[in-house]
Design a protein around this motif. Structure first.
Motif, PDB file in Angstrom:
ATOM      1  N   ALA A   1       0.849  -1.194   0.000  1.00  0.00           N
ATOM      2  CA  ALA A   1       0.000   0.000   0.000  1.00  0.00           C
ATOM      3  C   ALA A   1       0.887   1.248   0.000  1.00  0.00           C
ATOM      4  O   ALA A   1       2.108   1.168   0.200  1.00  0.00           O
ATOM      5  CB  ALA A   1      -0.908  -0.007   1.224  1.00  0.00           C
ATOM      6  N   ASP A   2       0.277   2.408  -0.224  1.00  0.00           N
ATOM      7  CA  ASP A   2       1.017   3.668  -0.269  1.00  0.00           C
ATOM      8  C   ASP A   2       1.775   3.950   1.027  1.00  0.00           C
ATOM      9  O   ASP A   2       2.834   4.566   1.010  1.00  0.00           O
ATOM     10  CB  ASP A   2       0.071   4.838  -0.564  1.00  0.00           C
ATOM     11  N   ASP A   3       1.234   3.493   2.156  1.00  0.00           N
ATOM     12  CA  ASP A   3       1.891   3.750   3.440  1.00  0.00           C
ATOM     13  C   ASP A   3       2.976   2.724   3.768  1.00  0.00           C
ATOM     14  O   ASP A   3       3.547   2.742   4.851  1.00  0.00           O
ATOM     15  CB  ASP A   3       0.867   3.818   4.568  1.00  0.00           C
TER      16      ASP A   3
ATOM     17  N   GLU B   1      -2.051  -9.238   1.887  1.00  0.00           N
ATOM     18  CA  GLU B   1      -2.059 -10.501   1.150  1.00  0.00           C
ATOM     19  C   GLU B   1      -3.474 -10.722   0.635  1.00  0.00           C
ATOM     20  O   GLU B   1      -4.433 -10.623   1.392  1.00  0.00           O
ATOM     21  CB  GLU B   1      -1.634 -11.662   2.043  1.00  0.00           C
ATOM     22  N   VAL B   2      -3.564 -11.015  -0.649  1.00  0.00           N
ATOM     23  CA  VAL B   2      -4.869 -11.172  -1.300  1.00  0.00           C
ATOM     24  C   VAL B   2      -4.916 -12.532  -1.990  1.00  0.00           C
ATOM     25  O   VAL B   2      -4.014 -12.871  -2.751  1.00  0.00           O
ATOM     26  CB  VAL B   2      -5.085 -10.058  -2.358  1.00  0.00           C
ATOM     27  N   LEU B   3      -5.965 -13.287  -1.728  1.00  0.00           N
ATOM     28  CA  LEU B   3      -6.202 -14.550  -2.408  1.00  0.00           C
ATOM     29  C   LEU B   3      -7.167 -14.266  -3.551  1.00  0.00           C
ATOM     30  O   LEU B   3      -8.287 -13.810  -3.323  1.00  0.00           O
ATOM     31  CB  LEU B   3      -6.778 -15.577  -1.440  1.00  0.00           C
ATOM     32  N   ALA B   4      -6.715 -14.475  -4.792  1.00  0.00           N
ATOM     33  CA  ALA B   4      -7.502 -14.092  -5.967  1.00  0.00           C
ATOM     34  C   ALA B   4      -7.711 -15.289  -6.890  1.00  0.00           C
ATOM     35  O   ALA B   4      -7.014 -16.297  -6.813  1.00  0.00           O
ATOM     36  CB  ALA B   4      -6.797 -12.967  -6.720  1.00  0.00           C
TER      37      ALA B   4
ATOM     38  N   TYR C   1      -7.373  -3.344  -7.777  1.00  0.00           N
ATOM     39  CA  TYR C   1      -7.528  -3.744  -6.377  1.00  0.00           C
ATOM     40  C   TYR C   1      -6.743  -2.813  -5.449  1.00  0.00           C
ATOM     41  O   TYR C   1      -5.561  -2.573  -5.651  1.00  0.00           O
ATOM     42  CB  TYR C   1      -7.055  -5.181  -6.170  1.00  0.00           C
ATOM     43  N   VAL C   2      -7.430  -2.281  -4.457  1.00  0.00           N
ATOM     44  CA  VAL C   2      -6.827  -1.491  -3.387  1.00  0.00           C
ATOM     45  C   VAL C   2      -7.246  -2.165  -2.091  1.00  0.00           C
ATOM     46  O   VAL C   2      -8.437  -2.359  -1.857  1.00  0.00           O
ATOM     47  CB  VAL C   2      -7.313  -0.028  -3.419  1.00  0.00           C
ATOM     48  N   PRO C   3      -6.278  -2.554  -1.247  1.00  0.00           N
ATOM     49  CA  PRO C   3      -6.648  -3.231  -0.004  1.00  0.00           C
ATOM     50  C   PRO C   3      -7.597  -2.388   0.843  1.00  0.00           C
ATOM     51  O   PRO C   3      -7.449  -1.176   0.951  1.00  0.00           O
ATOM     52  CB  PRO C   3      -5.305  -3.404   0.718  1.00  0.00           C
ATOM     53  N   ARG C   4      -8.611  -3.041   1.421  1.00  0.00           N
ATOM     54  CA  ARG C   4      -9.565  -2.391   2.305  1.00  0.00           C
ATOM     55  C   ARG C   4      -9.069  -2.485   3.742  1.00  0.00           C
ATOM     56  O   ARG C   4      -8.220  -3.295   4.055  1.00  0.00           O
ATOM     57  CB  ARG C   4     -10.934  -3.060   2.183  1.00  0.00           C
ATOM     58  N   ALA C   5      -9.638  -1.653   4.600  1.00  0.00           N
ATOM     59  CA  ALA C   5      -9.272  -1.678   6.017  1.00  0.00           C
ATOM     60  C   ALA C   5      -9.445  -3.094   6.563  1.00  0.00           C
ATOM     61  O   ALA C   5     -10.419  -3.770   6.274  1.00  0.00           O
ATOM     62  CB  ALA C   5     -10.139  -0.692   6.794  1.00  0.00           C
TER      63      ALA C   5
END
Length: 150
Positions: A34-36, A41-44, A142-146
């Motif tokens: 992410a930008d910060d 980790e994303v399972l797609a 895709y942008v990770p959500r909180a």
């Protein structure tokens, strides 16, 4: 972003709706920074250009890209991308499919089941399937959500 891919594994079953529906196992683990600087980790699920998709076991769609469409039609993909960007066109898209009644039997084509919010790997990029107007769906980068950040 790093990606670990497993071979595509589909479970095909007959349905009373359109075609044969396919449950595709999520076989892609992606780590996205992410930008910060935090990592998610994303399972797609991997999708390929030209595959048919089904939402809610009812609405049929087809996924495609400027690169795949231009190669299939014998055009230079780099020129096609440049033209699309100049004109403000999308480089990836999901098109709604119509229905057709025929007088002779035809082989049922498989449709991969998708859902809103589903992360997918398509041509090297992780997208999320989001709702669009008129019951359509759209690919959003895709942008990770909180809560997804590790």
């Amino acid at each position: 972003m790093t990606i670990r891919r497993n071979p595509i594994k589909d479970t095909i079953f007959k349905t009373t709706g359109i075609g044969h529906h396919v449950d595709r196992e999520p076989g892609v683990l992606a780590r996205i920074r992410a930008d910060d600087g935090s990592i998610a980790e994303v399972l797609a699920t991997e999708l390929l250009a030209g595959e048919r998709l089904v939402l809610n076991d009812l609405h049929g769609f087809k996924i495609n890209s400027m690169v795949s469409a231009s190669i299939l039609s014998g055009h230079d993909p780099i020129d096609a991308i440049d033209r699309a960007r100049e004109r403000g066109h999308a480089l990836v898209w999901i098109s709604s499919l119509g229905a057709m009644l025929t007088s002779e039997p035809r082989e049922a084509k498989p449709y991969i089941r998708v859902r809103h919010g589903m992360p997918v790997l398509f041509e090297g990029v992780i997208y999320r399937i989001d709702p669009a107007s008129n019951g359509n769906i759209v690919l959003t980068r895709y942008v990770p959500r909180a809560g997804e950040l590790s």
